[in-house]
Enzyme design. Structure first.
Site, PDB file in Angstrom:
ATOM      1  N   THR A 106      24.130  -2.372  30.515  1.00 42.30           N
ATOM      2  CA  THR A 106      25.058  -2.191  29.398  1.00 42.30           C
ATOM      3  C   THR A 106      25.120  -0.703  29.043  1.00 42.30           C
ATOM      4  OG1 THR A 106      23.418  -2.471  27.611  1.00 42.30           O
ATOM      5  CG2 THR A 106      24.435  -4.472  28.522  1.00 42.30           C
ATOM      6  N   GLY A 107      26.216  -0.307  28.421  1.00 46.22           N
ATOM      7  CA  GLY A 107      26.396   1.113  28.117  1.00 46.22           C
ATOM      8  C   GLY A 107      26.529   1.938  29.380  1.00 46.22           C
ATOM      9  N   ALA A 108      27.209   1.366  30.375  1.00 44.89           N
ATOM     10  CA  ALA A 108      27.242   1.979  31.709  1.00 44.89           C
ATOM     11  C   ALA A 108      28.347   3.006  31.895  1.00 44.89           C
ATOM     12  CB  ALA A 108      27.390   0.888  32.772  1.00 44.89           C
ATOM     13  N   GLY A 161      23.275   5.089  31.047  1.00 46.71           N
ATOM     14  CA  GLY A 161      23.807   3.915  31.741  1.00 46.71           C
ATOM     15  C   GLY A 161      24.613   4.282  32.966  1.00 46.71           C
ATOM     16  N   TYR A 174      19.058   5.364  12.555  1.00 49.39           N
ATOM     17  CA  TYR A 174      18.922   5.093  13.989  1.00 49.39           C
ATOM     18  C   TYR A 174      17.475   4.734  14.309  1.00 49.39           C
ATOM     19  CZ  TYR A 174      18.697   6.174  19.032  1.00 49.39           C
ATOM     20  OH  TYR A 174      18.475   6.133  20.384  1.00 49.39           O
ATOM     21  N   SER A 195      28.737   5.952  30.336  1.00 50.08           N
ATOM     22  CA  SER A 195      28.363   7.364  30.154  1.00 50.08           C
ATOM     23  C   SER A 195      26.857   7.496  30.042  1.00 50.08           C
ATOM     24  CB  SER A 195      29.023   7.943  28.886  1.00 50.08           C
ATOM     25  OG  SER A 195      28.454   7.383  27.724  1.00 50.08           O
ATOM     26  N   GLY A 196      26.382   8.737  30.110  1.00 54.02           N
ATOM     27  CA  GLY A 196      24.980   9.034  29.858  1.00 54.02           C
ATOM     28  C   GLY A 196      24.004   8.290  30.748  1.00 54.02           C
ATOM     29  N   SER A 225      13.422   4.329  22.042  1.00 52.02           N
ATOM     30  CA  SER A 225      13.551   5.745  21.719  1.00 52.02           C
ATOM     31  C   SER A 225      12.214   6.273  21.228  1.00 52.02           C
ATOM     32  CB  SER A 225      14.604   5.946  20.629  1.00 52.02           C
ATOM     33  OG  SER A 225      14.574   7.261  20.106  1.00 52.02           O
TER      34      SER A 225
END
Length: 347
Positions: free
Chosen positions: A27-29, A34, A171, A31-32, A158
């Protein structure tokens, strides 16, 4: 969402497949971290299911991977919606018959003092950062249970999930929730003897578009300043955990050090964070308007790196040491013995 059962399954066999034999959901693939993980996984032979909100970026990514002869598919999904997450699992099964590793990576941040951030924004961030992990965990674990095969669940946390901070306080709260969820579900699955490897990834400061996508309540643009690690270091840790059961993977000694100092010297760490974190989370340029953030809609895609400032490391030696603990111990012992022998000769 159920795939075919594997007749070779054994409760005693918890060996994870090699990447070249895996189907991996990320997931979140778009950018960054992912994006880098998807590209790296495909290059190692894995079949990739790339999920994110940015449909155009996903299409371009999958075309890129297929153009290189890799197997990949994409799913437009908002992980804050359970039905979208379930659709990711269903697409993986429809396209490839199964999935072997699920990576809960999607996330977004808010920069601003906790008392200034609206409750609406905090709730929306929790939908992505926490509830997205919950939905992904349930989809993955149910699939592994239904198939009766070992699988890997990898949740990206994190350094701020191990230790609170200023400015990104909301966050940090979401990532604390992710860490607590991950540790708890790991114990429950172990008690039930469900052969799922549950790994928590602890990234330090990573050079991705994360700060550009964040919603900002600051006058200056959010940015990492200081020592930064490349997203490929996180991808390396994720894919290692996909093949090798690991409880935790820390990216960068800074992530491990912050946890240790925060645990054993909490008051001193408070004071250091209050001094250090204000100047090192902002760039010297005006902050972008809040409505341009990726909190409520997809951010720009296909960028691996961000606009951060500082010493950009080429890798994480801590990750490499974690992958090869015996060799690392031998190397450290050899260096120590050499220094001790040199000191003895001088004396």
């Amino acid at each position: 969402m159920n795939g075919p059962k594997d007749p070779t399954f054994s409760k005693k066999n918890k060996t994870l497949k090699k990447l070249k034999d895996q189907v991996i959901v990320i997931t979140g693939a778009s950018s960054g971290i992912g994006l880098v993980t998807a590209r790296m996984a495909a290059s190692k032979g894995a079949k990739v299911v790339a999920a994110a909100r940015n449909e155009d970026a996903l299409k371009e990514l999958v075309e890129e991977l297929r153009g290189k002869g890799y197997h990949a598919t994409w799913v437009k999904a908002d992980v804050g919606r359970e039905e979208d997450v379930n659709n990711i699992a269903e697409t993986a099964i429809k396209e490839f018959g199964r999935f072997d590793t699920w990576v809960n990576n999607a996330g977004v941040s808010i920069f601003g003092h906790a008392m200034d951030v609206t409750n609406e924004d905090i709730k929306r961030m929790f939908e992505t950062n926490f509830w997205g992990v919950v939905y992904g965990t349930k989809a993955a674990v149910n699939h592994f249970k239904d198939r009766d095969v070992p699988g890997a669940l990898i949740n990206v946390g994190s350094l701020f999930g191990d230790r609170g901070t200023v400015i990104q306080s909301t966050y940090a709260a979401a990532k604390f929730a992710v860490h607590g969820w991950t540790e708890s579900i790991r114990m429950e699955l172990e008690k039930e003897k469900v052969p799922v490897s549950v790994t928590l990834i602890h990234p330090g400061r990573i050079d991705t578009p994360y700060n550009e996508h964040a919603r900002s309540y600051l006058e200056k643009q959010p940015a990492h300043r200081g020592m930064l690690y490349p997203p490929k270091a996180v991808a390396e840790a994720i894919l290692f955990a996909a093949e090798n059961p690991k409880r935790d993977m820390y990216i960068g000694s800074q992530a491990k050090a912050l946890k240790v100092f925060g645990t054993f010297l909490p008051r001193l760490t408070d004071k250091l964070m209050e001094v250090v974190m204000y100047p090192t989370q902002q760039a010297n340029r005006p902050s972008k308007p809040r409505e341009e953030s990726a909190l409520y809609h997809a951010g720009y895609g296909l960028h691996e790196r961000g606009t951060n400032i500082g010493w950009k490391r080429s890798c994480s030696l801590y990750v490499k040491a974690t992958k090869h603990p015996i060799l690392s111990t031998i190397a450290v012992a050899s260096i120590g013995a050499t220094l001790w022998a040199a000191a003895k000769r001088k004396s």
